[in-house]
Write a protein that holds these residues in place. Structure first.
Motif, short mmCIF file in Angstrom:
data_model
loop_
_atom_site.label_atom_id
_atom_site.label_comp_id
_atom_site.label_asym_id
_atom_site.label_seq_id
_atom_site.Cartn_x
_atom_site.Cartn_y
_atom_site.Cartn_z
N GLU A 150 3.20 -2.36 1.17
CA GLU A 150 2.08 -1.71 0.47
C GLU A 150 1.94 -0.25 0.88
O GLU A 150 1.65 0.62 0.04
N ALA A 172 1.02 -4.46 6.49
CA ALA A 172 1.06 -3.91 5.13
C ALA A 172 2.20 -2.90 4.98
O ALA A 172 2.02 -1.80 4.45
N GLU A 205 4.88 -7.79 7.32
CA GLU A 205 3.88 -7.96 6.27
C GLU A 205 2.45 -7.79 6.78
O GLU A 205 1.59 -7.27 6.07
N LYS A 206 2.18 -8.23 8.00
CA LYS A 206 0.81 -8.18 8.53
C LYS A 206 0.33 -6.75 8.74
O LYS A 206 -0.87 -6.51 8.86
N THR A 261 -10.05 -2.83 1.38
CA THR A 261 -8.98 -3.82 1.41
C THR A 261 -8.41 -3.84 2.82
O THR A 261 -8.54 -2.85 3.56
N ASP A 262 -7.80 -4.95 3.18
CA ASP A 262 -7.15 -5.01 4.50
C ASP A 262 -5.72 -4.48 4.44
O ASP A 262 -4.98 -4.55 5.42
N GLY A 263 -5.36 -3.94 3.28
CA GLY A 263 -4.00 -3.44 3.07
C GLY A 263 -3.25 -4.22 2.01
O GLY A 263 -2.12 -3.86 1.65
N SER A 264 -3.88 -5.27 1.48
CA SER A 264 -3.22 -6.11 0.48
C SER A 264 -3.24 -5.51 -0.92
O SER A 264 -2.40 -5.84 -1.76
N ASP A 265 -4.20 -4.64 -1.19
CA ASP A 265 -4.40 -4.10 -2.54
C ASP A 265 -3.83 -2.69 -2.63
O ASP A 265 -4.45 -1.72 -2.17
N LYS A 292 -3.61 -6.52 8.10
CA LYS A 292 -4.12 -7.57 7.23
C LYS A 292 -4.91 -8.60 8.02
O LYS A 292 -4.64 -8.86 9.21
N ASN A 293 -5.87 -9.21 7.35
CA ASN A 293 -6.78 -10.17 8.01
C ASN A 293 -6.09 -11.52 8.16
O ASN A 293 -6.51 -12.53 7.60
N SER A 294 -5.02 -11.53 8.95
CA SER A 294 -4.24 -12.75 9.16
C SER A 294 -4.60 -13.47 10.45
O SER A 294 -4.22 -14.61 10.67
#
Length: 383
Positions: free
Chosen positions: A220, A217, A214-215, A333-337, A286-288
């Motif tokens: 996505e 993306a 998930e991190k 986006t960081d990949g979330s959108d 992603k900004n995790s």
């Protein structure tokens, strides 16, 4: 550094595979090219626990020690016991070397315990566990005082450590960006590549490397590719079984087989074969964590140096690189959108010829441009 002396450096690391670890390959080969009187031997823990000695595909000897604790304890548990076991198992081997090069934060125990030899600590990632624990932060500062040089993956990561008070000896700090080195490309196109080439046919293909959950993306990225009927995608690298189940449930097994090709793990020197067959790449972190947010992945540079545009997120290092060089599209986006990623793909496809010609005309920096920094590191380590 005495040019008449032969120096032996032991490189200690944890890795998914010696032949797949592109950064250490480039570091060692560059140093040995610049300094013919320097040689390396790798001591590594790989995914499979075993005792093995040999020579890597790029000509550096290695030892993979069998560790009892790795059979005794479950994966990702009792990490300190395993680290101590690794240290005890190879510490006598290290006596024969003139310097020790410790790669990644996981080799901290070697930095802490070794004495009487020059030490380099090569932080391919930010040392997250040491950044927020007061005791470990103190140990990190002790390690910084002890080592001769500390190497970081890029300038933003070094600056982040400085901003939170982790760095007290700036004169020891260096950074090496993970630029590609295409002096050596695997000339053999294996069965996996041949199957991929036939599968792509006349379609435009999107290069997707390192979709490790998930991190990165992963969902996505695949969803965005599938939104464009004219596109296919190739996923380079291993995929965890649980994530494949997620993909199949969301997109359907038949659609995935038709539109997304999964290569599995391949050697680094084969990745340019796939890049050159693709039209562009999606790269998201992603900004995790600070590691993700300040990431500057090798595959971004690899695509650009091959003339492929990239679509990246708004992570500062990637955003600056792509915008300043005109190497593709930055989406907010960081990949979330997913919708913003799809808009970025649409923008790129509509202006593809212009953007690609700009990438090709600009060229790109290569690993060899950092030889000056590499010389500084070696001279400081072996002074």
């Amino acid at each position: 550094m005495n040019k008449n002396k032969q120096y032996k450096i032991a490189l200690v690391l944890y890795t998914r595979g010696i032949d797949y670890d592109d950064r250490i390959r480039k570091e060692m080969l560059s140093i040995m090219k610049l300094y013919p009187n320097v040689s390396f031997k790798i001591f590594a823990v790989e995914s499979k626990n075993r005792e093995e000695e040999g020579v890597s595909s790029y000509g550096v000897p290695y030892r993979i020690p069998y560790l009892k604790t790795r059979d005794k304890y479950a994966s990702a548990s009792h990490t300190m016991a395993k680290a101590w076991d690794f240290y005890k198992t190879i510490k006598n081997d290290l006596k024969d070397f003139d310097a020790i090069w410790c790669a990644d934060p996981e080799t901290f125990i070697f930095v802490l315990m070794l004495h009487g030899k020059p030490l380099a600590w090569d932080l391919h990632e930010l040392p997250l566990r040491y950044m927020y624990n007061p005791l470990l932060k103190t140990l990190f500062r002790f390690a910084e005082r002890k080592v001769n040089v500390m190497i970081h993956a890029n300038k933003p990561r070094l600056k982040h450590l400085e901003s939170i008070g982790m760095i007290k000896h700036p004169e020891k700090q260096f950074f090496l960006r993970n630029y590609p080195d295409f002096n050596e490309i695997d000339s053999e196109y294996d069965d996996t590549y041949q199957a991929f080439d036939k599968w792509v046919s006349n379609s435009k293909c999107v290069y997707l490397q390192g979709l490790m959950g998930e991190k990165r993306a992963d969902v996505e990225s695949i969803e965005s590719v599938l939104a464009f009927p004219e596109l296919k995608g190739v996923v380079i690298g291993g995929i965890q079984p649980d994530r494949m189940k997620v993909f199949e449930k969301k997109f359907g097994k038949e659609e995935l087989e038709k539109r997304i090709f999964f290569t599995g793990q391949i050697k680094q020197l084969k990745t340019p074969q796939y890049i050159q067959r693709c039209a562009f790449s999606l790269i998201f972190y992603k900004n995790s964590s600070a590691n993700n947010w300040y990431c500057e992945p090798n595959r971004m540079f690899q695509n650009v140096i091959n003339g492929n545009p990239v679509i990246v997120g708004n992570n500062p290092p990637m955003k600056d690189f792509v915008e300043n060089g005109g190497f593709g599209i930055v989406v907010d986006t960081d990949g979330s959108d997913v919708e913003k990623i799809k808009a970025g793909i649409k923008d790129l496809l509509e202006n593809y010829n212009i953007i690609q010609s700009n990438v090709k005309s600009k060229g790109c920096v290569a690993w060899s441009t950092q030889e000056g920094t590499i010389k500084e590191i070696v001279e400081k380590l072996l002074c």
